[in-house]
Design an enzyme around this catalytic site. Sequence first.
Site, short mmCIF file in Angstrom:
data_model
loop_
_atom_site.label_atom_id
_atom_site.label_comp_id
_atom_site.label_asym_id
_atom_site.label_seq_id
_atom_site.Cartn_x
_atom_site.Cartn_y
_atom_site.Cartn_z
N SER A 1 59.75 89.52 51.97
CA SER A 1 59.38 90.78 51.32
C SER A 1 59.82 91.95 52.17
O SER A 1 60.24 91.79 53.32
CB SER A 1 57.85 90.86 51.09
OG SER A 1 57.17 90.99 52.32
N ILE B 1 61.42 94.99 54.16
CA ILE B 1 62.70 95.21 54.84
C ILE B 1 63.39 93.90 55.16
O ILE B 1 64.62 93.79 55.09
CB ILE B 1 62.45 96.06 56.11
CG1 ILE B 1 62.11 97.50 55.70
CG2 ILE B 1 63.66 96.05 57.04
CD1 ILE B 1 61.53 98.34 56.79
N SER C 1 59.41 100.22 65.57
CA SER C 1 58.87 101.31 64.75
C SER C 1 58.85 102.59 65.56
O SER C 1 58.60 102.57 66.77
CB SER C 1 57.44 100.97 64.31
OG SER C 1 56.81 102.12 63.78
N TYR D 1 49.35 98.06 66.97
CA TYR D 1 50.68 97.85 66.38
C TYR D 1 51.72 98.70 67.10
O TYR D 1 52.80 98.21 67.46
CB TYR D 1 50.62 98.21 64.90
CG TYR D 1 51.93 98.09 64.16
CD1 TYR D 1 52.38 96.87 63.69
CD2 TYR D 1 52.71 99.22 63.91
CE1 TYR D 1 53.58 96.76 62.99
CE2 TYR D 1 53.91 99.13 63.22
CZ TYR D 1 54.33 97.90 62.76
OH TYR D 1 55.52 97.80 62.07
N LYS E 1 54.99 97.59 69.33
CA LYS E 1 56.34 98.07 69.04
C LYS E 1 56.98 98.69 70.29
O LYS E 1 58.19 98.59 70.49
CB LYS E 1 56.31 99.06 67.87
CG LYS E 1 55.90 98.39 66.55
CD LYS E 1 56.90 97.31 66.15
CE LYS E 1 56.49 96.47 65.00
NZ LYS E 1 57.49 95.47 64.60
N THR F 1 56.90 99.61 51.64
CA THR F 1 56.91 98.14 51.67
C THR F 1 55.50 97.61 51.39
O THR F 1 54.51 98.34 51.57
CB THR F 1 57.36 97.63 53.05
OG1 THR F 1 56.37 98.01 54.03
CG2 THR F 1 58.71 98.21 53.44
#
Length: 318
Positions: free
Chosen positions: A50, A52, A175, A201, A205, A234
Site C-alpha cells: 500500500s 508509497i 521522513s 517515529y 527516522k 497514504t
Amino acid sequence: MSIYRNAVWFVKGLQEYTKSGYEAAAKHFAAGDLDVNLSGRSYMITGANSGIGKATAQEIANRGGTVHMVCRNKGRAEAAKDEIVERSKNQNVHVHVVDMSSARQVWEFAQSFSQSNAVHVLINNAGCMVNQRELTEEGLEKNFATNTLGTYILTTALIPALKKAEDSRVVTVSSGGMLTQKLNVDDLQFEKGAFDGTAAYAQNKRQQVVMTERLAAQHTEVHFSSMHPGWADTPAVQTSMPSFHAKMQSKLRTEAMGADTVVWLAASAAARKQPSGLFFQDRRAVATHLPLASSRSTPQEEEKLLSALEELALKFKP
C-alpha cells in the site's frame, strides 16, 4: 522536542512537502531520467502492499524490473501484487511474508532469500507509527523494532548479496519529520518519560538517516541514500495521523508523487552519480538539519547508535 524546530519544520513543510511543493520542484526534473528499462534487475521493497511502497513497486514493475514485495499481511500483499501485475503486464512480481518488527523473522528471511536470489536494489519503505507504547513478542518497542532495528538487520544481512550485484543500491524512505529530532542514543526504546508516538517515529527516522550515512561510509561498493517523500495521502497517514490528514488532505501529495524520488534513487543513472549517503527530497540532496536547530549529533553518539543496533541484531540472529 524543540518548539523552534517544530515551527520552522511546519512552515517549511507547507512550502515544500505539499502537492504544490512537488509540482514546483518537478518543473526542474531532468527529462528522461526515468526512461529506463529495468529488465534483469531485482528490487526488494518492504511495505509494498500500500501507499508509497505499492506505488514504487508499480513503477519498477512498469519498467520491467523484478519486484520482491516484503509485506506482513499475505492477503493484502497478494491483492496488491495482482493489481501491479495487471497494470504492468510484468509477471516477475513476488510476495514474501515477513513481519519487519520481528528481528528473528527478518534475519531468517534475509538469509534464505540471499541463498537463492539476486538483489540489486533494497528499498526500505516499511514503517509504523504506533501511538501507544507497545512491545513486540521479542520485548522491543514496536516503532523502534520496525522502523530502525528491522531496517538495520535487513540492510546489513543483504549487504553481501548487494556487493555481488552490479550497480547495487539501498534506498531508505525516511521522513522530513526527522528534522524535528536530535539523535537520542540514551533512550532508543522510549522507556523514559511520557510516550509520544509522533516523536518516536521522527526519532526513528533520524536514526535511519544516521544509519544511511554510516553504512555508506563503511560499504563503498553499495550506493546508499535516504529520502523524504513529502506529505503524501497514504493509508498510514490516514490511520496514524487522522487529525493532520483531515486538516491537510487537500494539500497532500498523491502516493505516486511520494514515490517519485524513491524510484529515481532506485533506478536512474543520475541518482547513481550522486555521492553515497545523502538525504534527498524531490530528486535533490537536501540538508539533514534545520538552520540553528541544535540537532546535530557527535560522531561518538552515531557510533553508539550503530553499536547498539549491531548488538541487538546479533542477539536475535538465528
